[in-house]
Design an enzyme around this catalytic site. Structure first.
Site, mmCIF file in Angstrom:
data_model
loop_
_atom_site.group_PDB
_atom_site.id
_atom_site.type_symbol
_atom_site.label_atom_id
_atom_site.label_comp_id
_atom_site.label_asym_id
_atom_site.label_seq_id
_atom_site.Cartn_x
_atom_site.Cartn_y
_atom_site.Cartn_z
ATOM 1 N N LYS A 196 -14.633 -4.114 6.741
ATOM 2 C CA LYS A 196 -14.202 -4.913 5.595
ATOM 3 C C LYS A 196 -15.203 -6.023 5.268
ATOM 4 O O LYS A 196 -16.035 -6.392 6.101
ATOM 5 C CB LYS A 196 -12.840 -5.535 5.875
ATOM 6 N N GLN A 241 0.864 -11.024 -3.429
ATOM 7 C CA GLN A 241 -0.554 -10.680 -3.259
ATOM 8 C C GLN A 241 -1.129 -10.201 -4.578
ATOM 9 O O GLN A 241 -0.452 -9.494 -5.330
ATOM 10 C CB GLN A 241 -0.686 -9.527 -2.272
ATOM 11 N N HIS A 300 -5.371 -1.062 -4.824
ATOM 12 C CA HIS A 300 -5.847 0.021 -3.959
ATOM 13 C C HIS A 300 -6.677 0.970 -4.793
ATOM 14 O O HIS A 300 -6.265 1.361 -5.880
ATOM 15 C CB HIS A 300 -4.663 0.718 -3.296
ATOM 16 N N CYS A 318 0.781 -1.239 0.000
ATOM 17 C CA CYS A 318 0.000 0.000 0.000
ATOM 18 C C CYS A 318 0.815 1.292 0.000
ATOM 19 O O CYS A 318 0.478 2.201 -0.766
ATOM 20 C CB CYS A 318 -1.061 0.010 1.091
ATOM 21 N N ASP A 331 -2.945 -7.673 -5.306
ATOM 22 C CA ASP A 331 -3.300 -6.507 -4.517
ATOM 23 C C ASP A 331 -3.834 -5.387 -5.390
ATOM 24 O O ASP A 331 -3.477 -5.268 -6.558
ATOM 25 C CB ASP A 331 -2.010 -6.021 -3.823
ATOM 26 N N HIS A 379 -8.450 -1.129 0.212
ATOM 27 C CA HIS A 379 -7.479 -2.182 -0.104
ATOM 28 C C HIS A 379 -8.300 -3.381 -0.533
ATOM 29 O O HIS A 379 -9.304 -3.679 0.105
ATOM 30 C CB HIS A 379 -6.700 -2.670 1.125
ATOM 31 N N ARG A 395 6.752 -11.536 4.992
ATOM 32 C CA ARG A 395 6.299 -11.324 6.356
ATOM 33 C C ARG A 395 6.886 -12.410 7.234
ATOM 34 O O ARG A 395 6.955 -13.568 6.833
ATOM 35 C CB ARG A 395 4.769 -11.406 6.441
#
Length: 666
Positions: A490, A402, A406, A355, A404, A536, A384
């Site tokens: 979420k 990911q 945004h 992000c 991902d 996200h 991670r």
RNA sequence: GCCGGCGUAGCUCAGUGGUAGAGCAGCUGAUUCGUAAUCAGCAGGUCGGGAGUUCAACUCUCCCCGCCGGCUCCA
């Protein structure tokens, strides 16, 4: 003698002689039910069959093969196991022993370590006790008396539970609200006596051990008292129980099936990926065939995102510590981050999330309201730190990519952006062969609004926008209070695989925190600067994990469009190789992934190889095919389809070898 | 991280203190073959790593690494 009238769930009534119990009622209704009914509900409350119902009570019988009945059966089996353990290990201290999804467990503090070799001994003792047809006797007493009793017996965990009950009126203070208060402090608690084992327990239980049919102790694991790693480690004994032998065997078969499909095993057998000790735990090597499948997934993913107005980007793997300070990761996520490295006196950290990078792309220009919604997508690889004990094949790793994105938008655009993201998530999952999903809406806890970023008004609007999206989708969803992250509400999307397991993959999260931290803005129609909303979202979650799920769901037999080799061509003998080459070229030209297996082996051997490696189509060419210009086709799973013209096969494959559509594109 | 278990050839696994084995996979050769395993030969191992006990360790002890099963689905 008088009698009482009881109402049955079908609306009918039965007369029961005064002083007679529910067991008598069961026999009175239908002798066949005797032994199959394990407990009952009296006006909705679970009770033992030994209960004598009051007049006018509403009675529901709980059958052994119902979900609730099965839980009771297992719970009673857990008590039997505890009784056996108590005999074998008199100093054992008992914690909790509930029924769970596939069976039951009991957490026990044992004087010495036990291993799986001890299980048959315990099981044998259980059978001896069971054969004695021991009753489960309910005993009620005031909490204070119960405390004295458990203290006298040295059952320190039970003492702790009782003290919690005395203080809060329940064993789970955090659940007080949901339970609506439950018992008053200083109330009465119940025990169940089975043989010499007396256990604090709400019940209900089966009347006696003859109701237990078939059980099996399965494995042993460690478990912290109350799940907290600061507490002592207890020994958790797992077992399972079923109403019939067949049901147990079905269950064991299902476990074997899961083992057969295990992505770690299939991944090795089909040479899809590996995790090497020399590289490090949780770090994945994608072998050529696995990488090919990933490439197909990624290409499909990119196409679908571009179609829906996403702009795709690439970002670095590391960034200066300062960035993670601004984003807040250093304060609330550092323990999950790989430690930093120093370059030219500056500290750099490996990214755990994408992000901040996407935010800086947004912020690289002054944005106008006309630029919104601004959607940035990336297959972004992050690292991670996961504790070593939780790593698991591809499903829990330390380095992963990911899918991902945004979305930066105006508040009034939030609802349609979330709706589009959800629609895309479901369409993607369907394309990969997952038609069934579960949705969860996580919202704030109204009693703790102080801990959240953003105003109460912002939360209210965002939560109702998400809720409207879910309602309009027509798909059932759960709404969980207090499960939202501190930065926003979420929606989580889970898929259901072929074995009925749930896997949470997608997530769509509103963020009230990052736009503030990075001081994001856009120029509105009024010429003034406004704060954009940020969403996200990930659909597949991580490619590694999704690949693992995909492998298990299909058992390695991927749908045609994902199969690394779609058609295997087997020339019967060397003289058929030129024709095989010709067939391969035609298929290749049509975009089909083909492989000629011209190894010096018999046809049967090569067919077996192709079947074992899950190739969807096998084409055999020999004298007959060369002569008549045909191909002999066989489909994965023993379907021999005979000879056909190459054109016929091409027509059949042309569409199916490519990724499916995903319905309504924007 | 913690508890319990495991680690022998690429894979699956035998081997309980005395010279490391099998099947499959691999390589070489023969065979040219019709829908789930043709035959023969060859090669392959610091027994996860390190230290210790012992005349002698894959085997016993300790430390480390990795893997597997778990770590609040309401007493």
């Amino acid at each position: 003698m008088g009698h009482v009238d009881v109402t049955l769930p079908d609306g009918g009534t039965q007369q029961l002689g005064a002083g007679l119990s529910l067991s008598d009622l069961v026999r009175q209704i239908d002798a066949d039910l005797d032994g199959r009914v394990v407990a009952a509900r009296l006006d909705g409350e679970g009770v033992d069959l030994s209960t004598v119902p009051p007049a006018g009570a509403k009675v529901e019988l709980v059958l052994m093969d119902s979900r609730e009945g099965l839980s009771i059966l297992r719970h009673s089996t857990a008590h039997l196991m505890a009784a056996a353990v108590q005999e074998l290990y008199p100093e054992a201290k008992f914690a909790i022993g509930p029924p769970v999804e596939d069976g039951f467990y009991y957490d026990i503090d044992l004087p010495r370590p036990v291993s799986v070799e001890d299980l048959p001994v315990i099981e044998e003792r259980m059978r001896v006790l069971q054969a004695q047809r021991l009753p489960y006797v309910r005993v009620e007493m005031p909490v204070d008396e119960a405390l004295g009793l458990m203290k006298a017996r040295g059952q320190t965990y039970k003492v702790e539970i009782l003290e919690t009950i005395r203080r809060h009126g329940t064993s789970r203070p955090d659940a007080v609200e949901e339970l609506g208060g439950e018992a008053e402090a200083g109330g009465v608690v119940s025990f169940y006596q089975t043989h010499s084992f007396l256990d604090l327990c709400r019940g209900p239980h089966v009347p006696d051990t003859s109701f237990l049919r078939t059980f099996k102790l399965t494995h042993i694991a460690g478990a912290y008292w109350r799940g907290n790693e600061r507490n002592p480690m207890l020994t958790r004994l797992y077992g399972t129980a079923f109403p019939t032998q067949e049901a147990l065997e079905r269950h064991l078969y299902r476990l074997e099936e899961a083992k057969r499909r295990d992505h770690r095993r299939v991944g090795r057998e089909l040479d899809l990926f590996s995790i090497e000790e020399e590289i490090g735990p949780g770090l994945v090597l994608w072998h050529p065939k696995g990488a090919l499948i990933r490439e197909i997934i990624e290409t499909f993913w990119r196409r679908e995102h571009r179609r829906r107005g996403y702009q795709l980007v690439y970002t670095p793997h590391v960034a200066r510590a300062h960035l993670w300070d601004v984003s807040g990761h250093l304060s609330w996520y550092q323990e999950n981050m790989f430690s930093g490295m120093e370059i030219e006196g500056q500290e750099y950290l490996v990214k755990p999330m994408n992000c901040p990078f996407h935010i800086l792309i947004y912020r690289s220009h002054t944005r106008s309201y006309r630029d919104l919604p601004f959607r940035l997508g990336e297959l972004g690889t992050v690292y991670r730190y996961e504790r070593s004990g939780v790593l698991h094949g591809l499903l829990r790793v330390r380095g992963f990519t990911q899918d991902d994105a945004h979305i930066f938008c105006r508040p009034e655009q939030l609802e349609s952006e979330v709706a589009d993201a959800l629609e895309l998530a479901l369409a993607m999952l369907r394309a990969f062969g997952f038609p069934e999903h579960h949705l969860v809406l996580s919202v704030s806890d109204p009693n703790q609004m102080a801990k959240y970023a953003g105003s109460e008004e912002e939360w209210r609007r965002a939560e109702s926008a998400l809720e409207r999206v879910l309602e309009k989708s027509g798909i059932a969803f759960d709404r969980v209070k207090g499960e939202a992250a501190f930065y926003g509400p979420k929606i989580d999307v889970s898929l259901v695989d072929v074995l009925g397991r749930w896997w949470q993959c997608g997530t769509i999260q509103v963020d009230f925190n990052m736009p503030d931290r990075f001081d994001l803005g856009y120029i509105g129609e009024d010429g003034r600067s406004h704060r954009p909303l940020m969403v996200h979202r990930a659909l597949l979650g991580s490619l590694e994990r999704f690949f693992g799920i995909l492998i298990e769901h299909h058992g390695g037999a991927f749908p045609l469009w994902l199969a690394p080799v779609q058609v295997a061509i087997l020339p019967v003998a060397e003289r058929h190789e030129p024709y095989a080459q010709h067939v391969a070229e035609r298929l290749d030209a049509a975009g089909v992934r083909v492989q000629i297996d011209d190894r010096n082996e018999k046809v049967g051997y090569r067919i077996r190889q192709a079947e074992v490696t899950k190739v969807p189509y096998i084409v055999v060419v020999g004298d007959r095919e060369v002569e008549a210009h045909l191909v002999s086709v066989r489909e994965r799973g023993r379907h021999e389809r005979g000879a056909m013209p190459l054109e016929t096969l091409l027509d059949e494959l042309r569409e199916m070898v490519h990724p499916p559509g995903t319905g309504s594109a924007l």
